[in-house]
Design a protein around this motif. Structure first.
Motif, PDB file in Angstrom:
ATOM      1  N   GLY A   1     -45.404 -35.783  68.231  1.00  0.00           N
ATOM      2  CA  GLY A   1     -46.222 -34.581  68.171  1.00  0.00           C
ATOM      3  C   GLY A   1     -46.826 -34.228  69.516  1.00  0.00           C
ATOM      4  O   GLY A   1     -46.846 -33.056  69.921  1.00  0.00           O
TER       5      GLY A   1
ATOM      6  N   GLU B   1     -47.959 -31.339  62.731  1.00  0.00           N
ATOM      7  CA  GLU B   1     -48.912 -31.566  63.824  1.00  0.00           C
ATOM      8  C   GLU B   1     -49.008 -30.322  64.709  1.00  0.00           C
ATOM      9  O   GLU B   1     -50.102 -29.932  65.135  1.00  0.00           O
TER      10      GLU B   1
ATOM     11  N   ILE C   1     -43.966 -33.897  62.944  1.00  0.00           N
ATOM     12  CA  ILE C   1     -44.107 -33.111  64.167  1.00  0.00           C
ATOM     13  C   ILE C   1     -44.368 -31.630  63.860  1.00  0.00           C
ATOM     14  O   ILE C   1     -45.307 -31.042  64.417  1.00  0.00           O
TER      15      ILE C   1
END
Length: 389
Positions: free
Chosen positions: A103, A80, A77
């Protein structure tokens, strides 16, 4: 003197034959190129390759060249979020083709409120599908929750009374199961959920979780994960004596690596298919084959074909906007909003057999899936296209 006049005449013709505002159109793409979940990253190579194919075959769109920028989100995450920021702020892309559930959820406010950029998610979570709250996010296919419903209906039709879920310890695994349970989908179908079993996504051994499945003995087990971990689940299920026929996976389990790796231990395993497989006899595959004669294709699977469809959608949207502007590339903020507006209007879009016809009024593309089952070492289709809505 005569030769000089001819030269200038030719030069003039060359200039007037060019589009008035020839330029570049940057498109952002990110996915898991390294790390976990790389088994499905054909979805990120697909749109990049399709836009490259359009550049090679047609010179781009109305004289403008696509610049597809592919970055590695590493299925993380924070990573991203980092690459999304780079694509938007540094690369100045007009549209983003993203990746995971976690994400996408982390970026919802930036996508829809702060930046306002059209975003095509690989996630199929209902948590990111809401045309009113998230007007810039678009999906391609039935949500994970829709897919759970298909699996539960199938189980009920086969006489099942009990059910269990198994998934990794990330939002992609947790959210769809949590939503299905909160919506009481199993109870409405008369199915009793015996367990919601979680495991560490990177764990090499899932035997403890499969021993629990064996002890509980549900009629069916739904896997909310992708092919890499599903191989581990079915492998360890076979070790403890739980047959693959008890397991049902989402669309990211329709991958030939499963029977190819497990052989007889995959027999009876079922998954959902939401787009064409690699090698199907469809017009879209002819495009891919043409592209492959000149360029290397990184992944040859159903996820790549899904990505190719996403590339076709992007090209259609860009084409529609440029037709409205007379071929002129709009200012970036206006361009992004115009793309979003055209996306909602996209209906009955023919992908050349890559998916059912696409309708984006509800931001979902289509809501159909068909069930496939491993038989004699290969996936075989065992249902027609099933509409979830």
């Amino acid at each position: 003197m005569k030769k000089l006049s001819v030269f200038f005449a030719l030069l003039f013709l060359a200039f007037v034959s060019l589009p008035a505002h020839a330029g570049e159109i940057p498109i952002g793409i990110y996915g898991t190129l390294t790390g976990t979940d790389t088994d499905v990253n054909g979805m990120s190579y697909g749109p990049k390759d399709y836009l490259t194919y359009v550049n090679e075959r047609a010179g781009g769109v109305m004289g403008h060249k696509y610049v597809p920028i592919l970055l590695d989100g590493k299925n993380s995450i924070p990573e991203e979020v980092k690459v999304f920021k780079r694509l938007v702020e540094v690369e100045k892309v007009v549209l983003v083709n993203g990746w995971s559930t976690g994400g996408t959820k982390a970026l919802r406010d930036q996508i829809n409120t702060l930046i306002k950029i059209p975003f095509q998610a690989q996630s199929l979570s209902s948590d990111v599908l809401d045309p009113q709250k998230y007007p810039f996010i678009f999906l391609l296919g039935p949500t994970y929750e829709d897919q759970v419903l298909i699996a539960l209906n199938y189980a009920k039709q086969k006489g099942a009374k009990t059910f269990a879920f198994i998934h990794a310890d990330i939002e992609y695994g947790r959210a769809p199961v949590r939503n299905a349970l909160e919506q009481k989908i199993p109870e409405k179908l008369g199915l009793k959920v015996l367990a919601d079993i979680e495991y560490a996504g990177g764990s090499p051994d899932l035997t403890p979780q499969l021993l629990r499945v064996k002890e509980l003995n549900p009629d069916y087990v739904y896997i909310q994960d992708s092919a890499g971990n599903t191989v581990k689940i079915l492998r360890d299920a076979a070790k403890v004596g739980v047959p693959a026929g008890k397991f049902f996976g989402n669309n990211y389990n329709f991958q030939h690596i499963i029977p190819g790796t497990l052989g007889k231990d995959a027999e009876g395993f079922k998954a959902l298919q939401i787009n064409a497989d690699w090698g199907e006899n469809i017009p879209m595959m002819k495009e891919i084959e043409e592209f492959g004669r000149k360029q290397k294709i990184e992944k040859k699977d159903a996820y790549y074909t899904k990505g190719w469809v996403q590339g076709k959608v992007i090209h259609e949207l860009i084409s529609r906007v440029l037709k409205k502007t007379g071929g002129k590339i709009p200012e970036i903020g206006q361009f992004r909003i115009m793309l979003k507006d055209e996306w909602v209007k996209l209906e009955n879009f023919d992908t050349g057999g890559g998916t059912p016809a696409l309708f984006y009024k509800d931001h979902q593309g289509h809501t159909q899936a068909r069930i496939v089952e491993v038989k004699a070492g290969k996936f075989a289709t065992i249902s027609d296209w099933i509409k979830t809505r």
